[in-house]
Motif scaffolding. Structure first.
Motif, PDB file in Angstrom:
ATOM      1  N   ASP A 113      43.215  61.333  20.469  1.00 15.78           N
ATOM      2  CA  ASP A 113      44.311  61.063  19.339  1.00 15.78           C
ATOM      3  C   ASP A 113      45.356  62.338  19.518  1.00 15.78           C
ATOM      4  O   ASP A 113      44.698  63.268  19.661  1.00 15.78           O
ATOM      5  N   VAL A 114      46.846  62.072  19.904  1.00 20.47           N
ATOM      6  CA  VAL A 114      47.549  63.250  20.403  1.00 20.47           C
ATOM      7  C   VAL A 114      47.644  64.372  19.121  1.00 20.47           C
ATOM      8  O   VAL A 114      47.912  65.470  19.331  1.00 20.47           O
ATOM      9  N   VAL A 115      47.480  63.752  18.035  1.00 20.75           N
ATOM     10  CA  VAL A 115      47.325  64.665  16.928  1.00 20.75           C
ATOM     11  C   VAL A 115      46.246  65.525  16.713  1.00 20.75           C
ATOM     12  O   VAL A 115      46.232  66.769  16.353  1.00 20.75           O
ATOM     13  N   LYS A 116      45.072  64.702  17.123  1.00 20.08           N
ATOM     14  CA  LYS A 116      43.752  65.481  16.539  1.00 20.08           C
ATOM     15  C   LYS A 116      42.956  66.398  17.732  1.00 20.08           C
ATOM     16  O   LYS A 116      42.138  67.094  17.471  1.00 20.08           O
ATOM     17  N   LYS A 142      49.060  57.339  20.261  1.00 19.73           N
ATOM     18  CA  LYS A 142      49.652  57.722  18.925  1.00 19.73           C
ATOM     19  C   LYS A 142      50.809  58.818  19.035  1.00 19.73           C
ATOM     20  O   LYS A 142      50.887  59.342  18.106  1.00 19.73           O
ATOM     21  N   ILE A 143      51.585  58.566  20.284  1.00 15.91           N
ATOM     22  CA  ILE A 143      52.687  59.753  20.335  1.00 15.91           C
ATOM     23  C   ILE A 143      53.883  59.262  19.073  1.00 15.91           C
ATOM     24  O   ILE A 143      54.663  59.978  19.022  1.00 15.91           O
ATOM     25  N   ASP A 144      53.551  58.005  18.864  1.00 19.84           N
ATOM     26  CA  ASP A 144      54.820  57.630  17.687  1.00 19.84           C
ATOM     27  C   ASP A 144      54.862  58.381  16.505  1.00 19.84           C
ATOM     28  O   ASP A 144      55.677  58.532  15.890  1.00 19.84           O
ATOM     29  N   ALA A 178      50.798  60.028  28.345  1.00 24.64           N
ATOM     30  CA  ALA A 178      51.012  59.764  26.816  1.00 24.64           C
ATOM     31  C   ALA A 178      51.711  58.264  26.633  1.00 24.64           C
ATOM     32  O   ALA A 178      52.475  57.856  27.173  1.00 24.64           O
ATOM     33  N   VAL A 179      50.884  57.704  25.600  1.00 21.80           N
ATOM     34  CA  VAL A 179      51.494  56.085  24.909  1.00 21.80           C
ATOM     35  C   VAL A 179      51.424  55.976  23.529  1.00 21.80           C
ATOM     36  O   VAL A 179      50.878  56.716  22.909  1.00 21.80           O
ATOM     37  N   ALA A 180      51.893  55.062  23.322  1.00 24.16           N
ATOM     38  CA  ALA A 180      51.796  54.643  21.770  1.00 24.16           C
ATOM     39  C   ALA A 180      51.280  53.071  21.902  1.00 24.16           C
ATOM     40  O   ALA A 180      52.073  52.377  22.328  1.00 24.16           O
TER      41      ALA A 180
END
Length: 583
Positions: A113-116, A142-144, A178-180
């Motif tokens: 998870d790009v945020v965590k 989750k780059i969105d 990186a993907v969403a």
């Protein structure tokens, strides 16, 4: 013929394990990548639907044209490439499922998870990957969720951090993309297109290689789903972990203690005549109740062993913070089962300090690695796993082994990977629960292995007892005390060598009186100075209380030390006779 399809189109199956922390978006990613979903795919488990979390090893697949680099190396045997995505569960209690599926994974996709960023389970997935898989691709999902104006810099920052985390592992240079997979999250309508997925497919194609598939050896298939078709039989879907199978073969289902005949085989809904290691198949056999086998293994009849205990090679996993103690219990994952076992560690005998002059023995600081285990060797009992010596404990760990005694019998193939973990550790505590890994070397299939098998295992402890000489009987005999308790059976010790603190060696000849005293025969005779010393100490005790003999006053104080008796011996931990042995 073991390939899918007919002779016109042959498909190479390539297994990609999708691992990652719970809720990192693995299932949506698999869904975005997939075209044909196999039966077990996408959380068919009702418990899983409610939580939106994968509970079984879901499988799904998509097919692409065979990349050129594979066309060359495969000698034009295949013309399409099928990616089978194995969506491994991310949450703790299911670490065992991941290890179960790991033997056939050719490439790992670690979803972060790009945020965590990296979380506990992400780190555990990495470890399992290191133990079982040669290549990896990291996917920042989750780059969105990142604000568009900061998106690029956040992705770069996280990529840098991941490369730093991976530096010390076998995946140090691995690609990060990186993907969403599901823009707007799981609740969003499906109209939103995923971002970055075509690029990811291209990257996956670049990462493929011709996996080593071996049709030889016994069949072992991991079954993850089972259902019956009226009038045809029972279908088991799963992945062939080793060997191959063909129509009309007889296979065994060890859990049900039955053998069945293979009636037909399918790969992704196409009938085939057979299949081999790494293939994802549906196998229809003569009817049985599918409820009896939701998951499990199928094998060549008689090829799996049911073990009550096992010997393994063992290596501690560096990130595990706890100690590895003998007699402790661990969760042991072996083959497709996880079971509690009590562990006992042992290693090579310590190198004796007085080294013989020959250069044949390497210095003790260099562990002799890859000594094959043998029942003919002697091993040293350890209270716990011994970490590497060397500067600040940085040296490699010395080679060691462990005896595992299972709480219930386990069915597994020989030489399989074994992982020991402490799954009862709190999952939210940020700690690695994988404790050690190893290979299964020997198994004990007899329920009474403690009597029938363990005595062959020559693991010893060293013992040291100390007593004192009470008095001299003649030039060749002394009487000793305090070496044994009154109730000890001295007969067990007759014939053992002892050393006096004055340097002579003697042999225990037997008991003397009833209070645990004993006779020692010193074959080369007592030295004059020893006799002098012993006569002075026994005089000083004053026979029958003759007080203040003048002789005592001019004796130096140092001589009032009694003469010590030292007894060193080994005892084999599993010797039913508890015999004492001296080298």
């Amino acid at each position: 013929m073991a390939d899918s399809g007919d002779s016109r189109t042959k498909t190479l199956n390539f297994n990609v394990g999708v691992l990652g922390h719970v809720d990192s978006g693995k299932t949506s990613l698999a869904r975005a990548l997939s075209s044909t979903a196999s039966t077990a795919a996408f959380d068919k488990n009702p418990q899983s639907r409610e939580r939106g979390i994968t509970l079984d090893l879901g499988f799904s697949s998509f097919t692409v044209d065979l990349p050129d680099h594979l066309r060359e190396s495969a000698g034009h045997r295949y013309d399409s490439l099928q990616f089978t995505l194995v969506d491994c569960p991310g949450h703790a209690s299911l670490i065992r499922t991941i290890i179960g599926g790991a033997q056939i994974i050719d490439l790992m996709m670690l979803v972060v998870d790009v945020v965590k960023g990296v979380q506990t389970q992400t780190a555990e997935c990495l470890l399992i990957g290191e133990l079982t898989c040669p290549r990896m691709v990291v996917i920042l999902n989750k780059i969105d969720l990142l604000p568009p104006n900061k998106r690029q810099s956040a992705i770069e920052k996280m990529t840098k951090r991941l490369h730093k985390t991976l530096e010390g592992t076998r995946f140090k240079e691995c690609p990060v993309i990186a993907v969403a997979a599901k823009p707007g999250g799981p609740e969003a309508p499906d109209t939103e297109e995923p971002h970055g997925v075509p690029e990811l497919i291209e990257l996956l194609k670049k990462q493929t290689y011709l996996p080593h598939r071996d049709p030889e050896g016994d069949l072992l298939m991991a079954v993850d789903h089972c259902f019956s078709i009226r009038g045809q039989g029972t279908v088991m879907t799963g992945t062939i972990l080793q060997g191959s199978l063909a129509i009309n073969d007889t296979v065994e289902i060890p859990a049900l203690k039955v053998t069945k005949k293979v009636k037909s085989v399918q790969m992704f809904r196409k009938p085939v005549s057979g299949a081999l290691q790494g293939d994802r198949v549906g196998v229809c056999v003569t009817q049985f109740d599918p409820k009896l086998l939701e998951r499990g293994v199928v094998c060549t009849p008689g090829s799996l062993r049911t073990l009550y205990a096992a010997l393994i090679s063992v290596r501690k996993i560096g990130y595990f913070k706890g100690s590895l103690s003998t007699r402790a219990k661990f969760h042991i994952t072996v083959g497709h089962e996880t079971v509690m076992a009590r562990v006992a560690f042992f290693g090579l005998p310590p190198v004796e300090t007085p080294q013989p002059p020959s250069d044949a023995n390497p210095p003790p600081s260099e562990p002799q690695l890859d000594t094959p285990f043998s029942f003919d060797r002697e091993y040293f009992y350890q209270e716990e796993y011994v970490a590497g010596q060397g500067e600040a404990g940085s040296g490699p760990d010395p080679e060691q082994w462990a005896l595992l005694e299972f709480e219930r019998p386990v069915t597994c193939p020989s030489l399989c990977l074994v992982i020991g973990s402490k799954l009862d550790t709190d999952i939210h505590a940020n700690a690695c629960r994988l404790a050690f890994q190893g290979r299964l070397l020997k198994g004990f299939e007899d329920k009474g292995y403690a009597e029938s098998g363990l005595p062959r295992l020559r693991i010893y402890k060293t013992k040291h007892k100390e007593g004192q000489v009470e008095r001299v009987t003649d030039d060749y005999t002394v009487i000793g005390r305090n070496l044994f308790k009154k109730e000890t059976n001295l007969q067990l010790f007759v014939g053992l060598k002892v050393t006096l603190s004055t340097g002579e060696t003697g042999i225990i000849e037997g008991g003397f009186g009833q209070s645990g005293k004993f006779k020692i025969r010193v074959s080369e005779g007592l030295r004059p100075e020893t006799k002098q010393l012993l006569s002075s100490t026994s005089k000083k005790k004053g026979k029958g209380g003759a007080k203040g003999e003048p002789a005592n006053e001019d004796e130096p104080k140092a001589d009032s030390q009694p003469v010590g008796i030292h007894l060193h011996f080994k005892r084999y931990v599993f010797d039913p006779h508890k015999k004492m042995v001296q080298s």
